[in-house]
Design an enzyme around this catalytic site. Structure first.
Site: not given
Length: 276
Positions: A194, A237
């Site tokens: 990210h 995640c």
């Protein structure tokens, strides 16, 4: 410039394979370096657009997302959340005040008395339990619905997480360490996807940027076919990284949310949202 900013963001030399334990960075310096990094990485993307997640990287994906948002699948859940909120309105007003549009934007925050980060979902259950009500489960269901209702009421308000004590700074740094630390069998970190690789594809999914991660939760995911909270997504995640997830609303995940929310300061709250 990108390389310099990346090194500054990580606080480690290029090629290092471990995250820094017990880091002690200045939060505002760290936030500004992250903003500068994303500006250098994608100069055509405006800062305010980061509230829209990975859809900022693809015109086609964004068009599909905007079409869904015209008649979003989460609206029934927002209505259900309003009903749940009103059913215990007297209880919630003692905890949050009498204006549901003035709740979401005050979370997360660092509680100086308990020396812990308080998230909205955690505060909802504390409120319920103190009143003798049954707590909600944290990942989905009624919790996600009430949280979605409060997020919807606060749309357009800005994220404004404050760090003005050593305790808050320590919580930020603990969350930062979790974000940067490689974990699981794959040896991946949140930052790997990210920050460094945001905007790239992982299979058919666009990797979203750290900036704006917390603005649009809870989300209705096509994969889930229901609303889910941010901590449900954190757990998912970690499972994808083949790591053992922390419990929803654990101190670790609350610190991680605190870090991510602070990094998204000045972006608009636009939850609940729809995601692939």
């Amino acid at each position: 410039m990108k390389k310099t900013l990346l090194i500054a963001l990580l606080g480690v030399s290029v090629g290092a394979n471990t995250a820094m334990a017990n880091s002690n960075v200045d939060p505002e310096t760290d936030r500004q370096q992250l903003v500068d990094f994303f500006k250098a990485k994608s100069p055509k993307i405006a800062f305010d657009d980061y509230k829209d997640g990975g859809y900022i990287y693809s015109e086609d994906k964004r068009a599909q997302w905007e079409a869904v948002e015209e008649f979003p699948p989460y609206l029934d859940s927002v209505d259900a959340g309003e009903e749940l909120y009103n059913a215990d309105k007297a209880v919630y007003e003692k905890c949050f005040g009498d204006d549901p549009a003035n709740v979401r934007q005050h979370y997360p925050y660092f509680d100086e008395k308990t020396q812990q980060v308080v998230t909205l979902e955690w505060a909802i259950n504390i409120c319920r339990e103190n009143a003798g009500l049954k707590p909600y489960k944290y990942k989905k269901g009624d919790m996600a619905k009430v949280s979605a209702y409060l997020a919807y009421q606060a749309r357009g308000e800005k994220v404004n997480v404050k760090i003005d004590s050593e305790g808050a700074k320590a919580a930020f740094n603990k969350g930062r360490d979790i974000y940067l630390r490689p974990t699981g069998q794959l040896g991946l970190s949140c930052a790997k996807c990210h920050t460094y690789n945001s905007g790239r594809y992982a299979r058919a999914d666009l990797l979203s940027p750290n900036l704006g991660h917390t603005t649009h939760f809870p989300v209705f995911r096509a994969k889930w076919q229901e609303l889910g909270t941010l901590h449900r997504r954190y757990g998912g995640c970690h499972k994808n990284m083949r790591a053992k997830p922390f419990k929803a609303q654990s101190e670790e995940y609350r610190n991680l949310e605190f870090f991510q929310a602070y990094m998204s300061n000045h972006l608009e709250i636009n939850g609940p949202g729809y995601r692939q």
